[in-house]
Design a protein around this motif. Structure first.
Motif, PDB file in Angstrom:
ATOM      1  N   GLU A  52     -10.964  21.793 -15.038  1.00  0.00           N
ATOM      2  CA  GLU A  52     -11.625  22.305 -13.840  1.00  0.00           C
ATOM      3  C   GLU A  52     -11.666  21.225 -12.757  1.00  0.00           C
ATOM      4  OE1 GLU A  52     -15.798  24.389 -12.392  1.00  0.00           O
ATOM      5  OE2 GLU A  52     -15.724  23.409 -14.345  1.00  0.00           O
ATOM      6  N   GLN A  53     -11.899  19.964 -13.155  1.00  0.00           N
ATOM      7  CA  GLN A  53     -11.898  18.867 -12.189  1.00  0.00           C
ATOM      8  C   GLN A  53     -10.517  18.695 -11.562  1.00  0.00           C
ATOM      9  OE1 GLN A  53     -13.250  15.754 -14.745  1.00  0.00           O
ATOM     10  NE2 GLN A  53     -15.393  16.056 -14.227  1.00  0.00           N
ATOM     11  N   VAL A  54      -9.473  18.776 -12.376  1.00  0.00           N
ATOM     12  CA  VAL A  54      -8.104  18.676 -11.865  1.00  0.00           C
ATOM     13  C   VAL A  54      -7.858  19.777 -10.833  1.00  0.00           C
ATOM     14  CG1 VAL A  54      -5.655  18.920 -12.482  1.00  0.00           C
ATOM     15  CG2 VAL A  54      -7.152  17.526 -13.910  1.00  0.00           C
ATOM     16  N   ALA A  55      -8.257  20.992 -11.159  1.00  0.00           N
ATOM     17  CA  ALA A  55      -8.043  22.123 -10.254  1.00  0.00           C
ATOM     18  C   ALA A  55      -8.821  21.943  -8.951  1.00  0.00           C
ATOM     19  CB  ALA A  55      -8.442  23.429 -10.937  1.00  0.00           C
ATOM     20  N   ARG A  56     -10.035  21.421  -9.026  1.00  0.00           N
ATOM     21  CA  ARG A  56     -10.833  21.217  -7.806  1.00  0.00           C
ATOM     22  C   ARG A  56     -10.162  20.222  -6.867  1.00  0.00           C
ATOM     23  NH1 ARG A  56     -17.116  20.619  -9.720  1.00  0.00           N
ATOM     24  NH2 ARG A  56     -17.390  22.767 -10.406  1.00  0.00           N
ATOM     25  N   VAL A  57      -9.712  19.103  -7.428  1.00  0.00           N
ATOM     26  CA  VAL A  57      -9.065  18.093  -6.586  1.00  0.00           C
ATOM     27  C   VAL A  57      -7.760  18.650  -6.013  1.00  0.00           C
ATOM     28  CG1 VAL A  57      -8.044  15.784  -6.529  1.00  0.00           C
ATOM     29  CG2 VAL A  57     -10.133  16.180  -7.833  1.00  0.00           C
ATOM     30  N   ARG A  58      -6.979  19.316  -6.849  1.00  0.00           N
ATOM     31  CA  ARG A  58      -5.726  19.924  -6.380  1.00  0.00           C
ATOM     32  C   ARG A  58      -5.995  20.877  -5.224  1.00  0.00           C
ATOM     33  NH1 ARG A  58      -4.023  24.261 -10.132  1.00  0.00           N
ATOM     34  NH2 ARG A  58      -5.705  25.198  -8.955  1.00  0.00           N
ATOM     35  N   ASP A  59      -6.978  21.745  -5.398  1.00  0.00           N
ATOM     36  CA  ASP A  59      -7.295  22.726  -4.366  1.00  0.00           C
ATOM     37  C   ASP A  59      -7.787  22.051  -3.085  1.00  0.00           C
ATOM     38  OD1 ASP A  59      -6.542  24.616  -6.215  1.00  0.00           O
ATOM     39  OD2 ASP A  59      -8.594  25.265  -6.680  1.00  0.00           O
ATOM     40  N   ARG A  60      -8.573  20.973  -3.239  1.00  0.00           N
ATOM     41  CA  ARG A  60      -9.070  20.252  -2.067  1.00  0.00           C
ATOM     42  C   ARG A  60      -7.912  19.611  -1.304  1.00  0.00           C
ATOM     43  NH1 ARG A  60     -13.151  17.420  -4.267  1.00  0.00           N
ATOM     44  NH2 ARG A  60     -11.862  15.638  -4.822  1.00  0.00           N
ATOM     45  N   ALA A  81      -8.409   8.502  -2.004  1.00  0.00           N
ATOM     46  CA  ALA A  81      -9.505   8.708  -2.962  1.00  0.00           C
ATOM     47  C   ALA A  81      -9.224   9.937  -3.825  1.00  0.00           C
ATOM     48  CB  ALA A  81     -10.836   8.858  -2.223  1.00  0.00           C
ATOM     49  N   ASP A  82      -8.734  11.012  -3.217  1.00  0.00           N
ATOM     50  CA  ASP A  82      -8.395  12.209  -3.984  1.00  0.00           C
ATOM     51  C   ASP A  82      -7.261  11.921  -4.979  1.00  0.00           C
ATOM     52  OD1 ASP A  82     -10.331  13.887  -2.929  1.00  0.00           O
ATOM     53  OD2 ASP A  82      -9.021  14.668  -1.347  1.00  0.00           O
ATOM     54  N   ALA A  83      -6.293  11.121  -4.569  1.00  0.00           N
ATOM     55  CA  ALA A  83      -5.189  10.774  -5.472  1.00  0.00           C
ATOM     56  C   ALA A  83      -5.702   9.972  -6.670  1.00  0.00           C
ATOM     57  CB  ALA A  83      -4.116   9.986  -4.721  1.00  0.00           C
ATOM     58  N   GLN A  84      -6.631   9.047  -6.431  1.00  0.00           N
ATOM     59  CA  GLN A  84      -7.208   8.272  -7.539  1.00  0.00           C
ATOM     60  C   GLN A  84      -8.017   9.176  -8.469  1.00  0.00           C
ATOM     61  OE1 GLN A  84      -9.353   5.293  -5.344  1.00  0.00           O
ATOM     62  NE2 GLN A  84      -7.654   3.834  -5.439  1.00  0.00           N
ATOM     63  N   TRP A  85      -8.800  10.062  -7.875  1.00  0.00           N
ATOM     64  CA  TRP A  85      -9.609  10.986  -8.663  1.00  0.00           C
ATOM     65  C   TRP A  85      -8.706  11.906  -9.480  1.00  0.00           C
ATOM     66  CZ3 TRP A  85     -14.049  11.350 -10.772  1.00  0.00           C
ATOM     67  CH2 TRP A  85     -14.550  12.564 -11.203  1.00  0.00           C
ATOM     68  N   LEU A  86      -7.641  12.395  -8.855  1.00  0.00           N
ATOM     69  CA  LEU A  86      -6.703  13.276  -9.552  1.00  0.00           C
ATOM     70  C   LEU A  86      -6.027  12.541 -10.703  1.00  0.00           C
ATOM     71  CD1 LEU A  86      -5.377  16.065  -9.667  1.00  0.00           C
ATOM     72  CD2 LEU A  86      -3.636  15.201  -8.088  1.00  0.00           C
ATOM     73  N   GLU A  87      -5.642  11.306 -10.484  1.00  0.00           N
ATOM     74  CA  GLU A  87      -5.014  10.519 -11.549  1.00  0.00           C
ATOM     75  C   GLU A  87      -5.967  10.327 -12.730  1.00  0.00           C
ATOM     76  OE1 GLU A  87      -2.688   6.265 -12.227  1.00  0.00           O
ATOM     77  OE2 GLU A  87      -3.559   6.713 -10.278  1.00  0.00           O
ATOM     78  N   ALA A  88      -7.213  10.023 -12.447  1.00  0.00           N
ATOM     79  CA  ALA A  88      -8.205   9.846 -13.518  1.00  0.00           C
ATOM     80  C   ALA A  88      -8.432  11.156 -14.270  1.00  0.00           C
ATOM     81  CB  ALA A  88      -9.523   9.339 -12.928  1.00  0.00           C
ATOM     82  N   ALA A  89      -8.538  12.247 -13.540  1.00  0.00           N
ATOM     83  CA  ALA A  89      -8.761  13.545 -14.187  1.00  0.00           C
ATOM     84  C   ALA A  89      -7.554  13.966 -15.020  1.00  0.00           C
ATOM     85  CB  ALA A  89      -9.088  14.605 -13.132  1.00  0.00           C
ATOM     86  N   LEU A  90      -6.349  13.710 -14.519  1.00  0.00           N
ATOM     87  CA  LEU A  90      -5.143  14.043 -15.285  1.00  0.00           C
ATOM     88  C   LEU A  90      -5.035  13.192 -16.549  1.00  0.00           C
ATOM     89  CD1 LEU A  90      -2.572  14.541 -12.389  1.00  0.00           C
ATOM     90  CD2 LEU A  90      -3.426  16.304 -13.953  1.00  0.00           C
ATOM     91  N   ASP A  91      -5.387  11.913 -16.448  1.00  0.00           N
ATOM     92  CA  ASP A  91      -5.379  11.042 -17.634  1.00  0.00           C
ATOM     93  C   ASP A  91      -6.361  11.552 -18.682  1.00  0.00           C
ATOM     94  OD1 ASP A  91      -3.453   9.387 -16.545  1.00  0.00           O
ATOM     95  OD2 ASP A  91      -4.867   7.802 -15.959  1.00  0.00           O
TER      96      ASP A  91
END
Length: 147
Positions: A52-60, A81-91
């Motif tokens: 769900e976190q991955v989807a939220r960042v992607r959608d944002r 910041a979104d790219a870093q957050w997305l990387e952490a969520a994907l990991d």
């Protein structure tokens, strides 16, 4: 709640355990629930939240990059910041998928109770031949005579 959200591993859980995920949660709440099922559902819940976190960042990011948006609203810092957050969520998502997949591969088949494994305790005893044994520190040394 993560029970109600789908995850990418739901089909695998159903394949291994049988019933759909909502029924698995009900079974896990019962007194005869297997520890493997409880652990699998716990990992599945973590996975669902992470996905769900991955989807939220992607959608944002998609919203921020919409071609109809004013280019003046773009922010490189926000995108970084979104790219870093997305990387952490994907990991995290990948880690949960691997952990859940490993659990499903290594657990006993449904209906078979896990038995404790008895490990044989091996004892190694070895004796050295006399020639290989270290000599006492003063062995063979002649006593010096004092005048």
């Amino acid at each position: 709640m993560s029970r109600d959200k789908a995850s990418t591993m739901d089909a695998e859980l159903q394949k291994v355990f049988g019933p759909p995920v909502p029924e698995l949660y009900e079974a896990a709440a019962g007194p005869d629930a297997s520890p493997a099922l409880a652990r699998a559902l716990e990992l599945r819940s973590f996975l669902a939240v992470t996905e769900e976190q991955v989807a939220r960042v992607r959608d944002r990011v998609h919203t921020d990059m919409d071609p109809d948006r004013d280019m003046g609203d773009l922010s490189a810092d926000k995108l970084r910041a979104d790219a870093q957050w997305l990387e952490a969520a994907l990991d995290a998502r990948d880690s949960y998928r691997v952990a859940l997949g490993e659990l499903l591969r290594t657990m006993p088949p449904p209906g078979q109770l896990a038995r404790p494994v008895r490990m044989a305790q091996l004892r190694t005893t070895a004796t050295l031949p006399p020639s290989a044994a270290p000599a006492p520190q003063r062995a063979g040394a002649a006593r010096a005579h004092r005048p």
